[in-house]
Write a protein that holds these residues in place. Structure first.
Motif, PDB file in Angstrom:
ATOM      1  N   LEU A   1       0.808  -1.186  -0.030  1.00 50.42           N
ATOM      2  CA  LEU A   1      -0.018   0.000   0.010  1.00 50.42           C
ATOM      3  C   LEU A   1       0.960   1.297   0.044  1.00 50.42           C
ATOM      4  O   LEU A   1       0.493   2.268  -0.468  1.00 50.42           O
ATOM      5  CB  LEU A   1      -0.880   0.134   1.230  1.00 50.42           C
ATOM      6  N   ALA A   2       2.111   1.186   0.824  1.00 44.54           N
ATOM      7  CA  ALA A   2       2.999   2.405   0.536  1.00 44.54           C
ATOM      8  C   ALA A   2       3.464   2.637  -0.689  1.00 44.54           C
ATOM      9  O   ALA A   2       3.444   4.040  -1.100  1.00 44.54           O
ATOM     10  CB  ALA A   2       4.168   2.305   1.397  1.00 44.54           C
ATOM     11  N   GLY A   3       3.796   1.710  -1.614  1.00 48.09           N
ATOM     12  CA  GLY A   3       3.781   2.021  -3.009  1.00 48.09           C
ATOM     13  C   GLY A   3       5.075   2.551  -3.484  1.00 48.09           C
ATOM     14  O   GLY A   3       5.214   2.812  -4.637  1.00 48.09           O
ATOM     15  N   TRP A   4       6.169   2.654  -2.698  1.00 46.61           N
ATOM     16  CA  TRP A   4       7.400   3.085  -3.169  1.00 46.61           C
ATOM     17  C   TRP A   4       7.964   2.306  -4.454  1.00 46.61           C
ATOM     18  O   TRP A   4       9.007   2.863  -5.100  1.00 46.61           O
ATOM     19  CB  TRP A   4       8.423   3.251  -2.048  1.00 46.61           C
ATOM     20  N   GLY A   5       7.690   1.225  -4.672  1.00 48.76           N
ATOM     21  CA  GLY A   5       8.116   0.395  -5.655  1.00 48.76           C
ATOM     22  C   GLY A   5       7.615   0.895  -7.052  1.00 48.76           C
ATOM     23  O   GLY A   5       8.435   0.677  -8.147  1.00 48.76           O
TER      24      GLY A   5
END
Length: 176
Positions: A143-147
């Motif tokens: 959910l954080a999505g830094w990828g």
């Protein structure tokens, strides 16, 4: 399956943006679908705007963002669930944690909202024009999505991981 798919990301509690978005979407011809992909709450820490966002978003499909995940199961000191990487300034992290604590208090006063938010999926798959679209808040794994951040995708490893995510999910598009 829809003829057009609108994906609204990062509403962040902006009731004016929600109102305008719904006006524009209502004028969309044909079989259209509007999906909110998380973090629709944030600056709506007062009860009335929070309720307005809840009412508006609940009329459409949605996925949980890290904000909705954290306010649906409030735990003291848990933070915003942002999973900030090292390049994000400590002051930004502290500010985000202060905002989420205020928002958790608002959510506690709206218990039906917390249950609804907790039940939202972390992703949705839609089909538009014969193409599969993955609707996520962050990236394919978090959910954080830094990828899927520009910093990560600027690297060979990041692009490789994204290509693997597309193959694994069997989608043509990630809407993040």
């Amino acid at each position: 399956c829809a003829e057009s798919l609108w994906i609204a990301g990062g509403l962040y509690g902006n009731t004016f943006a929600l109102q305008r978005l719904e006006e524009l979407f209502a004028a969309e011809p044909g079989n259209a679908r509007l999906v909110f992909n998380g973090d629709f709450h944030w600056f709506d820490v007062a009860d009335a705007p929070f309720a307005d966002i809840e009412r508006g978003v609940s009329r459409h499909a949605a996925t949980r963002g890290n904000v909705e995940t954290e306010i649906s199961r409030p735990q003291a000191g848990a933070g915003c669930g942002c999973g900030y990487p090292d390049w994000v300034d400590d002051d930004d992290v502290l500010r985000s944690n202060r905002i989420i604590e205020r928002l958790k208090e608002t959510a506690r006063r709206a218990p039906d909202a917390a249950a609804r938010l907790a039940a939202l999926p972390m992703y949705r798959i839609a089909e538009v024009g014969g193409q599969r679209v993955a609707i996520v808040h962050g990236d394919a794994d978090s959910l954080a999505g830094w990828g899927f951040s520009q910093e990560t995708l600027a690297t060979r490893e990041g692009r490789g991981a994204a290509a693997t995510a597309f193959r694994t999910a069997g989608v043509r598009v990630f809407a993040s």
